[in-house]
Design a protein around this motif. Structure first.
Motif, mmCIF file in Angstrom:
data_model
loop_
_atom_site.group_PDB
_atom_site.id
_atom_site.type_symbol
_atom_site.label_atom_id
_atom_site.label_comp_id
_atom_site.label_asym_id
_atom_site.label_seq_id
_atom_site.Cartn_x
_atom_site.Cartn_y
_atom_site.Cartn_z
ATOM 1 N N THR A 149 37.091 129.803 -7.184
ATOM 2 C CA THR A 149 36.612 129.424 -5.849
ATOM 3 C C THR A 149 35.131 129.729 -5.710
ATOM 4 O O THR A 149 34.361 128.896 -5.213
ATOM 5 N N ILE A 150 34.714 130.906 -6.151
ATOM 6 C CA ILE A 150 33.307 131.287 -6.069
ATOM 7 C C ILE A 150 32.448 130.338 -6.903
ATOM 8 O O ILE A 150 31.418 129.836 -6.430
ATOM 9 N N CYS A 151 32.872 130.065 -8.123
ATOM 10 C CA CYS A 151 32.089 129.181 -8.996
ATOM 11 C C CYS A 151 32.032 127.758 -8.455
ATOM 12 O O CYS A 151 30.978 127.113 -8.485
ATOM 13 N N THR A 152 33.136 127.263 -7.936
ATOM 14 C CA THR A 152 33.169 125.906 -7.399
ATOM 15 C C THR A 152 32.295 125.782 -6.158
ATOM 16 O O THR A 152 31.537 124.810 -6.018
ATOM 17 N N CYS A 153 32.380 126.736 -5.262
ATOM 18 C CA CYS A 153 31.568 126.685 -4.042
ATOM 19 C C CYS A 153 30.080 126.800 -4.354
ATOM 20 O O CYS A 153 29.262 126.120 -3.730
ATOM 21 N N THR A 154 29.735 127.634 -5.321
ATOM 22 C CA THR A 154 28.331 127.767 -5.709
ATOM 23 C C THR A 154 27.812 126.464 -6.309
ATOM 24 O O THR A 154 26.699 126.024 -6.006
ATOM 25 N N TYR A 155 28.617 125.827 -7.138
ATOM 26 C CA TYR A 155 28.218 124.551 -7.737
ATOM 27 C C TYR A 155 28.076 123.467 -6.667
ATOM 28 O O TYR A 155 27.101 122.704 -6.674
ATOM 29 N N LEU A 156 29.036 123.401 -5.760
ATOM 30 C CA LEU A 156 28.960 122.390 -4.696
ATOM 31 C C LEU A 156 27.746 122.603 -3.809
ATOM 32 O O LEU A 156 27.114 121.641 -3.371
ATOM 33 N N ARG A 157 27.409 123.857 -3.525
ATOM 34 C CA ARG A 157 26.236 124.127 -2.694
ATOM 35 C C ARG A 157 24.954 123.738 -3.412
ATOM 36 O O ARG A 157 24.000 123.278 -2.789
ATOM 37 N N ALA A 158 24.917 123.884 -4.721
ATOM 38 C CA ALA A 158 23.732 123.478 -5.480
ATOM 39 C C ALA A 158 23.588 121.960 -5.504
ATOM 40 O O ALA A 158 22.474 121.439 -5.470
ATOM 41 N N GLN A 159 24.709 121.248 -5.562
ATOM 42 C CA GLN A 159 24.670 119.789 -5.630
ATOM 43 C C GLN A 159 24.496 119.147 -4.259
ATOM 44 O O GLN A 159 23.765 118.161 -4.130
ATOM 45 N N ALA A 160 25.188 119.665 -3.259
ATOM 46 C CA ALA A 160 25.142 119.090 -1.908
ATOM 47 C C ALA A 160 25.110 120.227 -0.889
ATOM 48 O O ALA A 160 26.152 120.617 -0.341
ATOM 49 N N PRO A 161 23.937 120.782 -0.628
ATOM 50 C CA PRO A 161 23.843 121.950 0.269
ATOM 51 C C PRO A 161 24.364 121.682 1.682
ATOM 52 O O PRO A 161 24.933 122.577 2.306
ATOM 53 N N ALA A 162 24.189 120.478 2.179
ATOM 54 C CA ALA A 162 24.627 120.183 3.549
ATOM 55 C C ALA A 162 26.142 120.272 3.686
ATOM 56 O O ALA A 162 26.654 120.590 4.762
ATOM 57 N N LEU A 163 26.856 120.022 2.620
ATOM 58 C CA LEU A 163 28.317 120.058 2.656
ATOM 59 C C LEU A 163 28.831 121.469 2.924
ATOM 60 O O LEU A 163 29.767 121.660 3.697
ATOM 61 N N LYS A 219 29.575 127.402 8.575
ATOM 62 C CA LYS A 219 29.347 128.823 8.300
ATOM 63 C C LYS A 219 30.321 129.735 9.041
ATOM 64 O O LYS A 219 30.344 130.926 8.799
ATOM 65 N N THR A 220 31.124 129.186 9.946
ATOM 66 C CA THR A 220 32.053 130.009 10.712
ATOM 67 C C THR A 220 33.468 129.474 10.539
ATOM 68 O O THR A 220 33.679 128.348 10.096
ATOM 69 N N GLY A 221 34.418 130.293 10.902
ATOM 70 C CA GLY A 221 35.809 129.885 10.815
ATOM 71 C C GLY A 221 36.367 130.030 9.414
ATOM 72 O O GLY A 221 35.791 130.667 8.542
ATOM 73 N N VAL A 222 37.505 129.408 9.217
ATOM 74 C CA VAL A 222 38.175 129.489 7.918
ATOM 75 C C VAL A 222 37.358 128.770 6.843
ATOM 76 O O VAL A 222 37.249 129.238 5.710
ATOM 77 N N ILE A 223 36.747 127.656 7.201
ATOM 78 C CA ILE A 223 35.921 126.911 6.250
ATOM 79 C C ILE A 223 34.677 127.720 5.880
ATOM 80 O O ILE A 223 34.091 127.534 4.815
ATOM 81 N N GLY A 224 34.296 128.667 6.722
ATOM 82 C CA GLY A 224 33.160 129.534 6.435
ATOM 83 C C GLY A 224 33.375 130.418 5.218
ATOM 84 O O GLY A 224 32.412 130.944 4.649
ATOM 85 N N LEU A 225 34.624 130.585 4.805
ATOM 86 C CA LEU A 225 34.897 131.362 3.594
ATOM 87 C C LEU A 225 34.285 130.695 2.374
ATOM 88 O O LEU A 225 33.865 131.372 1.432
ATOM 89 N N PHE A 226 34.216 129.367 2.368
ATOM 90 C CA PHE A 226 33.600 128.661 1.250
ATOM 91 C C PHE A 226 32.088 128.897 1.231
ATOM 92 O O PHE A 226 31.487 129.018 0.168
ATOM 93 N N TRP A 227 31.468 128.972 2.411
ATOM 94 C CA TRP A 227 30.034 129.289 2.489
ATOM 95 C C TRP A 227 29.787 130.709 1.977
ATOM 96 O O TRP A 227 28.848 130.947 1.221
ATOM 97 N N LYS A 228 30.671 131.637 2.364
ATOM 98 C CA LYS A 228 30.531 133.021 1.901
ATOM 99 C C LYS A 228 30.746 133.119 0.387
ATOM 100 O O LYS A 228 30.055 133.879 -0.289
ATOM 101 N N ALA A 229 31.682 132.360 -0.133
ATOM 102 C CA ALA A 229 31.910 132.356 -1.583
ATOM 103 C C ALA A 229 30.688 131.808 -2.310
ATOM 104 O O ALA A 229 30.322 132.314 -3.380
#
Length: 70
Positions: free
Chosen positions: A16-30, A35-45
């Motif tokens: 999860t951490i590696c996937t979220c980091t890769y996705l943020r590098a490719q598409a930061p807006a996604l 940044k809040t709520g349950v989906i915010g866990l992906f931002w934290k990862a």
């Protein structure tokens, strides 16, 4: 079943951490727009993956060797 096996839980967390980091590098807006709520866990990862990348890499290598040995 990953919740009851520590090795599987760690594998899910690392992936999860590696996937979220890769996705943020490719598409930061996604990742950055949620940044809040349950989906915010992906931002934290993604933040964990960015800031602790050497430790995450070492943990991935250890997990890979551990999986190969079993």
């Amino acid at each position: 079943s990953a919740l009851f096996n520590f090795q599987s839980l760690m594998l899910v967390v690392l992936l999860t951490i590696c996937t979220c980091t890769y996705l943020r590098a490719q598409a930061p807006a996604l990742i950055d727009r949620n940044k809040t709520g349950v989906i915010g866990l992906f931002w934290k990862a993604a933040r964990i993956g960015e800031r602790l990348s050497p430790y995450v890499s070492i943990a991935c290598l250890v997990m890979a060797f551990q999986l190969i040995m079993y």
